[in-house]
Design an enzyme around this catalytic site. Structure first.
Site, PDB file in Angstrom:
ATOM      1  N   SER A  36      61.689 -31.255 -70.650  1.00 46.63           N
ATOM      2  CA  SER A  36      60.405 -30.563 -70.539  1.00 46.63           C
ATOM      3  C   SER A  36      60.552 -29.085 -70.216  1.00 46.63           C
ATOM      4  O   SER A  36      59.633 -28.302 -70.439  1.00 46.63           O
ATOM      5  CB  SER A  36      59.527 -31.225 -69.466  1.00 46.63           C
ATOM      6  OG  SER A  36      60.181 -31.224 -68.210  1.00 46.63           O
ATOM      7  N   ASP A 328      53.487 -26.439 -61.932  1.00 45.03           N
ATOM      8  CA  ASP A 328      53.032 -27.763 -61.507  1.00 45.03           C
ATOM      9  C   ASP A 328      54.108 -28.373 -60.613  1.00 45.03           C
ATOM     10  O   ASP A 328      54.998 -27.677 -60.136  1.00 45.03           O
ATOM     11  CB  ASP A 328      52.670 -28.653 -62.714  1.00 45.03           C
ATOM     12  CG  ASP A 328      53.868 -29.000 -63.598  1.00 45.03           C
ATOM     13  OD1 ASP A 328      55.020 -28.880 -63.130  1.00 45.03           O
ATOM     14  OD2 ASP A 328      53.664 -29.389 -64.759  1.00 45.03           O
ATOM     15  N   HIS A 331      57.550 -27.962 -62.754  1.00 44.21           N
ATOM     16  CA  HIS A 331      57.903 -26.898 -63.680  1.00 44.21           C
ATOM     17  C   HIS A 331      57.493 -25.514 -63.192  1.00 44.21           C
ATOM     18  O   HIS A 331      56.419 -25.364 -62.600  1.00 44.21           O
ATOM     19  CB  HIS A 331      57.236 -27.167 -65.044  1.00 44.21           C
ATOM     20  CG  HIS A 331      57.492 -28.541 -65.578  1.00 44.21           C
ATOM     21  ND1 HIS A 331      56.583 -29.578 -65.436  1.00 44.21           N
ATOM     22  CD2 HIS A 331      58.564 -29.049 -66.216  1.00 44.21           C
ATOM     23  CE1 HIS A 331      57.091 -30.669 -65.988  1.00 44.21           C
ATOM     24  NE2 HIS A 331      58.292 -30.374 -66.462  1.00 44.21           N
TER      25      HIS A 331
END
Length: 383
Positions: A36, A328, A331
Protein backbone atom coordinates in the site's frame (compact mmCIF):
# COMPACT_ATOMS: atom_id res chain seq x y z
CA UNK A 1 27.88 42.95 -25.74
CA UNK A 2 28.25 41.38 -22.30
CA UNK A 3 24.44 41.31 -21.92
CA UNK A 4 24.07 39.28 -25.13
CA UNK A 5 26.91 37.00 -24.11
CA UNK A 6 25.26 36.26 -20.75
CA UNK A 7 21.95 35.64 -22.53
CA UNK A 8 23.65 33.16 -24.84
CA UNK A 9 25.27 31.34 -21.91
CA UNK A 10 21.91 31.16 -20.14
CA UNK A 11 20.29 29.70 -23.26
CA UNK A 12 23.03 27.10 -23.53
CA UNK A 13 22.51 26.05 -19.90
CA UNK A 14 18.73 25.78 -20.36
CA UNK A 15 19.24 23.84 -23.59
CA UNK A 16 21.64 21.45 -21.88
CA UNK A 17 19.17 20.73 -19.09
CA UNK A 18 16.41 20.26 -21.67
CA UNK A 19 18.51 17.70 -23.51
CA UNK A 20 19.20 15.81 -20.26
CA UNK A 21 15.49 15.88 -19.37
CA UNK A 22 14.60 14.55 -22.81
CA UNK A 23 17.28 11.86 -22.52
CA UNK A 24 15.93 10.67 -19.17
CA UNK A 25 12.37 10.58 -20.50
CA UNK A 26 13.28 8.75 -23.71
CA UNK A 27 15.63 6.18 -22.25
CA UNK A 28 14.02 5.48 -18.88
CA UNK A 29 11.27 3.29 -17.57
CA UNK A 30 10.10 2.70 -14.02
CA UNK A 31 8.80 -0.62 -12.69
CA UNK A 32 7.33 -0.70 -9.18
CA UNK A 33 6.67 -3.66 -6.89
CA UNK A 34 5.16 -3.24 -3.46
CA UNK A 35 2.31 -2.86 -1.01
CA UNK A 36 0.00 0.00 0.00
CA UNK A 37 2.97 2.36 0.38
CA UNK A 38 3.20 2.54 -3.43
CA UNK A 39 -0.14 1.13 -4.67
CA UNK A 40 -1.62 3.61 -7.20
CA UNK A 41 -4.94 1.77 -7.46
CA UNK A 42 -4.40 -1.87 -8.42
CA UNK A 43 -6.62 -2.95 -5.53
CA UNK A 44 -9.52 -1.08 -7.12
CA UNK A 45 -9.68 -4.00 -9.56
CA UNK A 46 -9.50 -7.00 -7.23
CA UNK A 47 -11.86 -8.53 -4.71
CA UNK A 48 -10.54 -7.67 -1.27
CA UNK A 49 -11.48 -6.17 2.08
CA UNK A 50 -12.15 -2.44 2.72
CA UNK A 51 -8.91 -2.14 4.72
CA UNK A 52 -6.98 -2.92 1.53
CA UNK A 53 -8.64 -0.24 -0.59
CA UNK A 54 -8.46 3.55 -0.71
CA UNK A 55 -10.68 4.49 -3.65
CA UNK A 56 -13.08 6.54 -1.52
CA UNK A 57 -13.04 9.88 0.25
CA UNK A 58 -11.23 11.38 2.09
CA UNK A 59 -8.32 9.62 0.33
CA UNK A 60 -7.04 11.99 -2.33
CA UNK A 61 -8.15 14.75 0.02
CA UNK A 62 -5.84 17.46 -1.35
CA UNK A 63 -7.51 17.49 -4.81
CA UNK A 64 -4.34 16.85 -6.87
CA UNK A 65 -6.41 14.08 -8.42
CA UNK A 66 -10.02 14.77 -9.35
CA UNK A 67 -11.27 11.75 -7.41
CA UNK A 68 -9.77 9.19 -4.98
CA UNK A 69 -7.51 6.92 -7.05
CA UNK A 70 -6.78 4.08 -4.65
CA UNK A 71 -3.59 5.67 -3.30
CA UNK A 72 -3.29 5.32 0.48
CA UNK A 73 -2.55 9.02 0.92
CA UNK A 74 -4.21 12.41 0.97
CA UNK A 75 -2.64 12.93 -2.46
CA UNK A 76 0.37 11.63 -4.33
CA UNK A 77 2.72 8.88 -3.20
CA UNK A 78 6.48 8.56 -3.37
CA UNK A 79 6.66 6.92 -6.80
CA UNK A 80 4.55 9.70 -8.33
CA UNK A 81 7.17 12.23 -7.29
CA UNK A 82 10.02 10.01 -8.43
CA UNK A 83 8.43 9.65 -11.87
CA UNK A 84 8.11 13.44 -12.06
CA UNK A 85 11.78 13.91 -11.13
CA UNK A 86 12.72 11.43 -13.87
CA UNK A 87 10.65 13.37 -16.44
CA UNK A 88 8.27 10.43 -16.77
CA UNK A 89 4.45 10.45 -16.72
CA UNK A 90 2.59 8.95 -13.76
CA UNK A 91 3.29 5.22 -13.83
CA UNK A 92 -0.05 3.41 -14.28
CA UNK A 93 -1.41 0.52 -12.21
CA UNK A 94 -0.95 -2.81 -13.96
CA UNK A 95 -4.65 -3.64 -13.66
CA UNK A 96 -5.84 -0.31 -15.06
CA UNK A 97 -7.71 -1.05 -18.31
CA UNK A 98 -5.84 0.09 -21.44
CA UNK A 99 -2.83 1.29 -19.43
CA UNK A 100 0.22 2.36 -21.44
CA UNK A 101 3.27 0.42 -20.25
CA UNK A 102 5.80 2.27 -22.46
CA UNK A 103 7.34 4.10 -19.49
CA UNK A 104 6.89 1.28 -16.99
CA UNK A 105 4.13 -0.08 -14.81
CA UNK A 106 3.22 -0.28 -11.12
CA UNK A 107 2.32 -3.74 -9.79
CA UNK A 108 1.93 -2.77 -6.11
CA UNK A 109 -1.06 -3.90 -4.08
CA UNK A 110 -2.33 -2.73 -0.69
CA UNK A 111 -1.90 -5.54 1.85
CA UNK A 112 0.66 -7.42 -0.28
CA UNK A 113 3.55 -9.29 1.26
CA UNK A 114 6.89 -10.65 0.19
CA UNK A 115 5.58 -14.01 1.40
CA UNK A 116 2.60 -15.42 -0.51
CA UNK A 117 0.99 -16.44 2.79
CA UNK A 118 0.60 -12.79 3.86
CA UNK A 119 -3.02 -11.67 3.32
CA UNK A 120 -3.37 -14.58 0.94
CA UNK A 121 -6.21 -14.10 -1.53
CA UNK A 122 -6.75 -10.48 -0.47
CA UNK A 123 -3.79 -8.82 -2.20
CA UNK A 124 -1.36 -9.31 -5.09
CA UNK A 125 1.71 -10.89 -3.49
CA UNK A 126 5.26 -10.39 -4.76
CA UNK A 127 5.36 -13.68 -6.67
CA UNK A 128 2.20 -12.73 -8.58
CA UNK A 129 3.59 -9.24 -9.25
CA UNK A 130 6.67 -10.87 -10.79
CA UNK A 131 4.43 -13.02 -13.00
CA UNK A 132 2.67 -9.86 -14.14
CA UNK A 133 6.06 -8.37 -15.00
CA UNK A 134 6.80 -11.34 -17.26
CA UNK A 135 3.56 -10.65 -19.12
CA UNK A 136 4.49 -6.97 -19.51
CA UNK A 137 7.92 -7.97 -20.77
CA UNK A 138 6.30 -10.06 -23.50
CA UNK A 139 3.90 -7.23 -24.43
CA UNK A 140 6.81 -4.79 -24.72
CA UNK A 141 8.68 -7.15 -27.02
CA UNK A 142 5.61 -7.45 -29.22
CA UNK A 143 5.16 -3.66 -29.27
CA UNK A 144 8.74 -2.40 -29.46
CA UNK A 145 10.60 -5.36 -30.91
CA UNK A 146 12.91 -7.63 -28.94
CA UNK A 147 16.04 -5.44 -29.10
CA UNK A 148 14.30 -2.21 -28.06
CA UNK A 149 12.33 -3.96 -25.31
CA UNK A 150 15.46 -5.56 -23.89
CA UNK A 151 17.20 -2.18 -23.90
CA UNK A 152 14.26 -0.60 -22.08
CA UNK A 153 14.20 -3.43 -19.52
CA UNK A 154 17.94 -3.23 -18.80
CA UNK A 155 17.93 0.57 -18.56
CA UNK A 156 14.82 0.77 -16.35
CA UNK A 157 14.82 1.37 -12.61
CA UNK A 158 13.08 -1.22 -10.43
CA UNK A 159 11.62 0.05 -7.16
CA UNK A 160 10.62 -2.36 -4.37
CA UNK A 161 8.70 -1.26 -1.27
CA UNK A 162 7.21 -4.03 0.82
CA UNK A 163 7.65 -6.14 3.93
CA UNK A 164 5.53 -4.29 6.48
CA UNK A 165 2.53 -6.57 5.99
CA UNK A 166 4.67 -9.68 6.43
CA UNK A 167 5.50 -8.57 9.96
CA UNK A 168 2.39 -6.68 11.09
CA UNK A 169 -0.18 -9.13 9.71
CA UNK A 170 1.78 -12.17 8.60
CA UNK A 171 3.63 -12.57 11.89
CA UNK A 172 2.18 -10.53 14.76
CA UNK A 173 -1.32 -11.02 13.40
CA UNK A 174 -0.85 -14.77 13.01
CA UNK A 175 -0.32 -16.69 16.30
CA UNK A 176 0.30 -19.91 14.39
CA UNK A 177 3.21 -18.34 12.51
CA UNK A 178 4.69 -17.17 15.82
CA UNK A 179 4.46 -20.72 17.18
CA UNK A 180 6.22 -22.14 14.13
CA UNK A 181 9.00 -19.58 13.70
CA UNK A 182 11.23 -17.53 15.93
CA UNK A 183 11.49 -13.84 14.84
CA UNK A 184 15.01 -14.29 13.40
CA UNK A 185 13.91 -17.33 11.40
CA UNK A 186 10.89 -15.46 10.06
CA UNK A 187 13.02 -12.50 8.95
CA UNK A 188 15.22 -15.03 7.13
CA UNK A 189 12.17 -16.42 5.32
CA UNK A 190 11.06 -12.95 4.22
CA UNK A 191 14.55 -11.99 3.10
CA UNK A 192 15.01 -15.28 1.26
CA UNK A 193 11.91 -14.61 -0.83
CA UNK A 194 12.96 -11.03 -1.51
CA UNK A 195 16.45 -12.11 -2.58
CA UNK A 196 14.97 -14.69 -4.93
CA UNK A 197 12.72 -12.00 -6.46
CA UNK A 198 15.65 -9.62 -7.01
CA UNK A 199 17.65 -12.39 -8.68
CA UNK A 200 14.69 -13.29 -10.88
CA UNK A 201 14.36 -9.68 -12.05
CA UNK A 202 18.10 -9.58 -12.69
CA UNK A 203 17.83 -12.69 -14.86
CA UNK A 204 15.10 -10.91 -16.83
CA UNK A 205 17.45 -8.03 -17.54
CA UNK A 206 16.99 -5.69 -14.55
CA UNK A 207 20.17 -4.00 -13.36
CA UNK A 208 19.18 -0.88 -11.40
CA UNK A 209 17.15 -1.11 -8.19
CA UNK A 210 15.71 1.19 -5.56
CA UNK A 211 14.46 0.04 -2.14
CA UNK A 212 12.29 1.63 0.51
CA UNK A 213 13.37 0.13 3.83
CA UNK A 214 10.92 -0.38 6.68
CA UNK A 215 9.86 2.39 9.05
CA UNK A 216 9.65 1.93 12.85
CA UNK A 217 6.59 -0.30 12.54
CA UNK A 218 5.92 -0.25 16.27
CA UNK A 219 5.49 3.53 16.16
CA UNK A 220 2.72 3.58 13.56
CA UNK A 221 -0.42 5.20 14.99
CA UNK A 222 -2.19 1.84 14.88
CA UNK A 223 0.54 0.17 16.96
CA UNK A 224 0.75 3.07 19.41
CA UNK A 225 -3.00 2.79 19.93
CA UNK A 226 -2.75 -0.95 20.62
CA UNK A 227 0.11 -0.56 23.07
CA UNK A 228 -0.98 -0.96 26.73
CA UNK A 229 1.12 2.14 27.41
CA UNK A 230 -0.59 4.14 24.68
CA UNK A 231 -1.30 7.01 27.06
CA UNK A 232 2.47 7.36 27.50
CA UNK A 233 3.15 7.55 23.77
CA UNK A 234 5.00 4.26 23.78
CA UNK A 235 5.88 2.31 20.65
CA UNK A 236 5.50 -1.45 20.26
CA UNK A 237 9.17 -2.34 20.51
CA UNK A 238 8.86 -5.93 19.26
CA UNK A 239 7.64 -4.64 15.92
CA UNK A 240 10.44 -2.08 15.82
CA UNK A 241 12.98 -4.82 16.47
CA UNK A 242 11.70 -6.86 13.53
CA UNK A 243 11.79 -3.80 11.26
CA UNK A 244 15.40 -3.12 12.23
CA UNK A 245 16.35 -6.76 11.72
CA UNK A 246 14.74 -6.68 8.28
CA UNK A 247 16.56 -3.49 7.30
CA UNK A 248 19.92 -4.82 8.47
CA UNK A 249 19.39 -8.08 6.59
CA UNK A 250 18.38 -6.19 3.46
CA UNK A 251 21.55 -4.10 3.51
CA UNK A 252 23.67 -7.25 3.88
CA UNK A 253 21.86 -8.98 1.00
CA UNK A 254 22.25 -5.98 -1.30
CA UNK A 255 25.98 -5.68 -0.63
CA UNK A 256 26.40 -9.38 -1.39
CA UNK A 257 24.40 -9.12 -4.61
CA UNK A 258 26.47 -6.12 -5.67
CA UNK A 259 29.58 -8.29 -5.39
CA UNK A 260 28.02 -11.32 -7.07
CA UNK A 261 26.01 -9.83 -9.93
CA UNK A 262 27.71 -7.92 -12.72
CA UNK A 263 26.38 -4.35 -13.23
CA UNK A 264 23.99 -4.69 -10.27
CA UNK A 265 23.42 -1.19 -8.86
CA UNK A 266 21.09 -0.12 -6.09
CA UNK A 267 19.80 2.76 -4.02
CA UNK A 268 18.84 1.81 -0.48
CA UNK A 269 17.41 4.06 2.20
CA UNK A 270 17.50 4.38 5.96
CA UNK A 271 13.77 5.09 6.20
CA UNK A 272 13.69 3.94 9.83
CA UNK A 273 15.87 6.76 11.19
CA UNK A 274 14.59 9.24 8.60
CA UNK A 275 10.92 9.06 9.62
CA UNK A 276 11.69 8.45 13.29
CA UNK A 277 13.34 11.86 13.40
CA UNK A 278 10.27 13.46 11.84
CA UNK A 279 8.00 11.78 14.37
CA UNK A 280 10.14 12.94 17.29
CA UNK A 281 10.99 16.40 15.91
CA UNK A 282 8.11 17.34 13.59
CA UNK A 283 8.66 21.13 13.73
CA UNK A 284 12.20 20.66 12.41
CA UNK A 285 10.73 19.41 9.12
CA UNK A 286 7.67 21.65 8.78
CA UNK A 287 5.12 19.53 10.67
CA UNK A 288 3.09 20.15 13.82
CA UNK A 289 2.10 16.56 14.66
CA UNK A 290 4.43 13.57 14.45
CA UNK A 291 2.60 10.77 16.28
CA UNK A 292 -1.14 10.98 15.56
CA UNK A 293 -2.89 10.32 12.27
CA UNK A 294 -4.78 13.04 10.44
CA UNK A 295 -7.58 10.61 9.54
CA UNK A 296 -8.85 7.98 11.98
CA UNK A 297 -10.25 7.69 15.47
CA UNK A 298 -9.22 6.64 18.98
CA UNK A 299 -5.79 7.19 20.58
CA UNK A 300 -3.37 8.75 18.09
CA UNK A 301 -6.02 8.32 15.38
CA UNK A 302 -4.77 4.76 15.44
CA UNK A 303 -8.10 2.98 15.02
CA UNK A 304 -8.13 2.36 11.26
CA UNK A 305 -11.47 3.96 10.36
CA UNK A 306 -10.47 6.56 7.74
CA UNK A 307 -13.30 6.82 5.20
CA UNK A 308 -15.84 5.06 7.37
CA UNK A 309 -15.90 1.86 5.31
CA UNK A 310 -14.60 -0.45 8.06
CA UNK A 311 -16.46 -2.07 10.93
CA UNK A 312 -16.41 1.27 12.73
CA UNK A 313 -17.87 3.88 10.41
CA UNK A 314 -17.02 7.04 12.33
CA UNK A 315 -13.72 8.85 11.90
CA UNK A 316 -12.12 12.21 12.50
CA UNK A 317 -10.29 14.29 9.90
CA UNK A 318 -7.74 16.99 10.66
CA UNK A 319 -8.00 20.42 9.05
CA UNK A 320 -4.57 20.44 7.39
CA UNK A 321 -2.90 17.16 6.47
CA UNK A 322 0.32 19.00 5.57
CA UNK A 323 0.87 19.55 9.29
CA UNK A 324 0.89 15.79 9.98
CA UNK A 325 3.47 13.08 9.43
CA UNK A 326 0.76 10.39 9.33
CA UNK A 327 -2.27 10.47 7.06
CA UNK A 328 -4.12 7.44 8.45
CA UNK A 329 -3.34 4.71 10.98
CA UNK A 330 -0.73 3.10 8.73
CA UNK A 331 0.30 5.53 6.00
CA UNK A 332 2.17 8.86 5.84
CA UNK A 333 0.90 12.07 4.27
CA UNK A 334 1.72 13.29 0.79
CA UNK A 335 4.21 15.74 2.30
CA UNK A 336 6.23 12.85 3.75
CA UNK A 337 6.08 11.05 0.40
CA UNK A 338 7.43 14.15 -1.32
CA UNK A 339 10.22 14.74 1.19
CA UNK A 340 11.39 11.16 1.02
CA UNK A 341 11.21 11.08 -2.78
CA UNK A 342 13.52 14.11 -2.84
CA UNK A 343 15.90 12.36 -0.45
CA UNK A 344 15.99 9.21 -2.59
CA UNK A 345 16.48 11.27 -5.72
CA UNK A 346 19.52 13.32 -4.78
CA UNK A 347 20.63 12.62 -1.22
CA UNK A 348 21.71 13.11 1.49
CA UNK A 349 24.36 10.42 1.17
CA UNK A 350 24.22 9.77 4.93
CA UNK A 351 20.85 8.00 4.53
CA UNK A 352 20.78 7.12 0.81
CA UNK A 353 23.23 4.94 -1.06
CA UNK A 354 25.41 3.71 -2.52
CA UNK A 355 23.68 5.31 -5.53
CA UNK A 356 21.03 7.99 -5.60
CA UNK A 357 18.02 7.28 -7.79
CA UNK A 358 18.99 10.27 -9.91
CA UNK A 359 22.28 8.52 -10.68
CA UNK A 360 20.46 5.36 -11.72
CA UNK A 361 18.04 7.15 -14.02
CA UNK A 362 20.95 9.13 -15.50
CA UNK A 363 23.07 6.02 -15.91
CA UNK A 364 25.49 7.30 -13.27
CA UNK A 365 26.15 10.55 -15.12
CA UNK A 366 26.13 13.25 -12.48
CA UNK A 367 25.61 16.80 -13.69
CA UNK A 368 26.61 19.44 -11.14
CA UNK A 369 26.80 23.21 -11.15
CA UNK A 370 30.58 22.82 -11.31
CA UNK A 371 30.18 20.90 -14.56
CA UNK A 372 28.10 23.73 -16.01
CA UNK A 373 30.66 26.35 -14.95
CA UNK A 374 33.46 24.33 -16.54
CA UNK A 375 31.48 24.03 -19.76
CA UNK A 376 30.74 27.74 -19.73
CA UNK A 377 34.46 28.53 -19.39
CA UNK A 378 35.15 26.29 -22.37
CA UNK A 379 32.45 28.13 -24.33
CA UNK A 380 33.98 31.48 -23.40
CA UNK A 381 37.30 30.34 -24.84
CA UNK A 382 35.52 29.34 -28.05
CA UNK A 383 33.86 32.72 -28.37
Amino acid sequence: MMKYFLLLITCLIVFKFALISAEISYMSAFFIFGDSSVDPGNNNHIKTIPENQANYKPYGHNSFFKDPTGRFSNGRIIVDFLAEFASLPLIPPYLEPSADYSHGVNFASGGAGILSTTNQGLAIDLETQLNYFKQVQKLLKDKLGTTNAEQLISNAVYFISMGSNDYLGGYFGNPKMQELHQPEEYVGMVMGNLTKAIQELYEKGARKFGFLSLSPLGCLPVLRAMNPKADEGGCFEQANALAMAHNNALETVLKNLENLLKDFKYCNSDFYIWIQDRMNNPAKYGFKEGMSACCGTGPYGGVFTCGGTKKLTTYELCENANEYVWWDSFHPTEKIHEQFAKALWDGPSASIGPYKLQDLFLNKEKLTIADIVDNNQENQQIF
